[in-house]
Design a protein around this motif. Structure first.
Motif, PDB file in Angstrom:
ATOM      1  N   GLY A   1     -52.822   0.030 -28.503  1.00  6.34           N
ATOM      2  CA  GLY A   1     -54.192   0.329 -28.891  1.00  6.34           C
ATOM      3  C   GLY A   1     -54.588   1.714 -28.400  1.00  6.34           C
ATOM      4  O   GLY A   1     -53.834   2.383 -27.676  1.00  6.34           O
ATOM      5  N   GLN A   2     -55.788   2.126 -28.731  1.00  4.47           N
ATOM      6  CA  GLN A   2     -56.233   3.480 -28.434  1.00  4.47           C
ATOM      7  C   GLN A   2     -56.743   3.639 -27.003  1.00  4.47           C
ATOM      8  O   GLN A   2     -56.918   4.772 -26.556  1.00  4.47           O
ATOM      9  N   GLY A   3     -56.957   2.559 -26.296  1.00  2.00           N
ATOM     10  CA  GLY A   3     -57.450   2.648 -24.934  1.00  2.00           C
ATOM     11  C   GLY A   3     -58.958   2.511 -24.859  1.00  2.00           C
ATOM     12  O   GLY A   3     -59.698   2.971 -25.737  1.00  2.00           O
ATOM     13  N   THR A   4     -59.403   1.879 -23.795  1.00  2.00           N
ATOM     14  CA  THR A   4     -60.832   1.731 -23.538  1.00  2.00           C
ATOM     15  C   THR A   4     -61.070   2.004 -22.056  1.00  2.00           C
ATOM     16  O   THR A   4     -60.337   1.514 -21.198  1.00  2.00           O
TER      17      THR A   4
ATOM     18  N   TYR B   1     -55.170  -0.032 -21.892  1.00  2.00           N
ATOM     19  CA  TYR B   1     -54.513  -0.070 -23.189  1.00  2.00           C
ATOM     20  C   TYR B   1     -53.971  -1.469 -23.461  1.00  2.00           C
ATOM     21  O   TYR B   1     -53.327  -2.060 -22.597  1.00  2.00           O
ATOM     22  N   CYS B   2     -54.207  -1.960 -24.656  1.00  2.00           N
ATOM     23  CA  CYS B   2     -53.530  -3.183 -25.055  1.00  2.00           C
ATOM     24  C   CYS B   2     -52.239  -2.821 -25.773  1.00  2.00           C
ATOM     25  O   CYS B   2     -52.128  -1.730 -26.352  1.00  2.00           O
ATOM     26  N   ALA B   3     -51.280  -3.715 -25.705  1.00  2.60           N
ATOM     27  CA  ALA B   3     -49.976  -3.448 -26.279  1.00  2.60           C
ATOM     28  C   ALA B   3     -49.345  -4.745 -26.758  1.00  2.60           C
ATOM     29  O   ALA B   3     -49.670  -5.819 -26.256  1.00  2.60           O
ATOM     30  N   ALA B   4     -48.439  -4.616 -27.711  1.00  3.00           N
ATOM     31  CA  ALA B   4     -47.708  -5.773 -28.223  1.00  3.00           C
ATOM     32  C   ALA B   4     -46.245  -5.399 -28.413  1.00  3.00           C
ATOM     33  O   ALA B   4     -45.938  -4.265 -28.819  1.00  3.00           O
ATOM     34  N   GLY B   5     -45.380  -6.349 -28.124  1.00  2.00           N
ATOM     35  CA  GLY B   5     -43.961  -6.074 -28.258  1.00  2.00           C
ATOM     36  C   GLY B   5     -43.140  -7.336 -28.363  1.00  2.00           C
ATOM     37  O   GLY B   5     -43.685  -8.439 -28.324  1.00  2.00           O
ATOM     38  N   PRO B   6     -41.837  -7.190 -28.482  1.00  2.00           N
ATOM     39  CA  PRO B   6     -40.965  -8.349 -28.725  1.00  2.00           C
ATOM     40  C   PRO B   6     -40.599  -9.142 -27.475  1.00  2.00           C
ATOM     41  O   PRO B   6     -40.160 -10.285 -27.589  1.00  2.00           O
TER      42      PRO B   6
END
Length: 121
Positions: A112-115, A94-99
């Motif tokens: 993200g939805q996962g791969t 999973y990709c992710a984004a945060g502060p």
């Protein structure tokens, strides 16, 4: 912000794969870009993270020296180059984004939805 992960697949042990994550929408709370993974029956775990601003990176010990995270500010994407893959790397990534640049998954706001990555022995 919407995240779209891609690049998973089936690979033999020792092989390589490159995962990519594309972000769309308004970029708020996206100072840190990361990859996590979750194996079957396991908890989601940290893999790598990179600072959007200064490219500072952190890696899980299990992937150090084999995986490399990078980002492309012009394209609003980040990638995970995975080399010397092992069967134990098999997981949904999973990709992710945060502060915040952290290895803890809780502060990451967008996912993200996962791969699926499958490494055969």
């Amino acid at each position: 912000v919407q995240l779209q992960a891609s690049g998973g697949g089936l690979v033999q042990a020792g092989g390589s794969l490159r995962l990519s994550c594309a972000a769309s929408g308004r970029n708020t709370h996206t100072s840190a870009l990361a990859w996590f993974r979750q194996g079957l029956g396991k908890e989601r775990e940290f893999v790598a993270t990179i600072s959007w601003r200064d490219r500072k990176t952190y890696y899980a010990d299990s992937v150090k020296g084999r995986f490399s995270i990078s980002r492309d500010t012009a394209k609003n994407t980040w990638s995970l180059q995975m080399n010397s893959l092992k069967p134990e790397d098999t997981a949904v990534y999973y990709c992710a984004a945060g502060p915040d640049l952290t290895t803890d998954l809780r502060p990451y706001v967008y996912w993200g939805q996962g791969t699926l990555v499958t490494v055969s022995s």
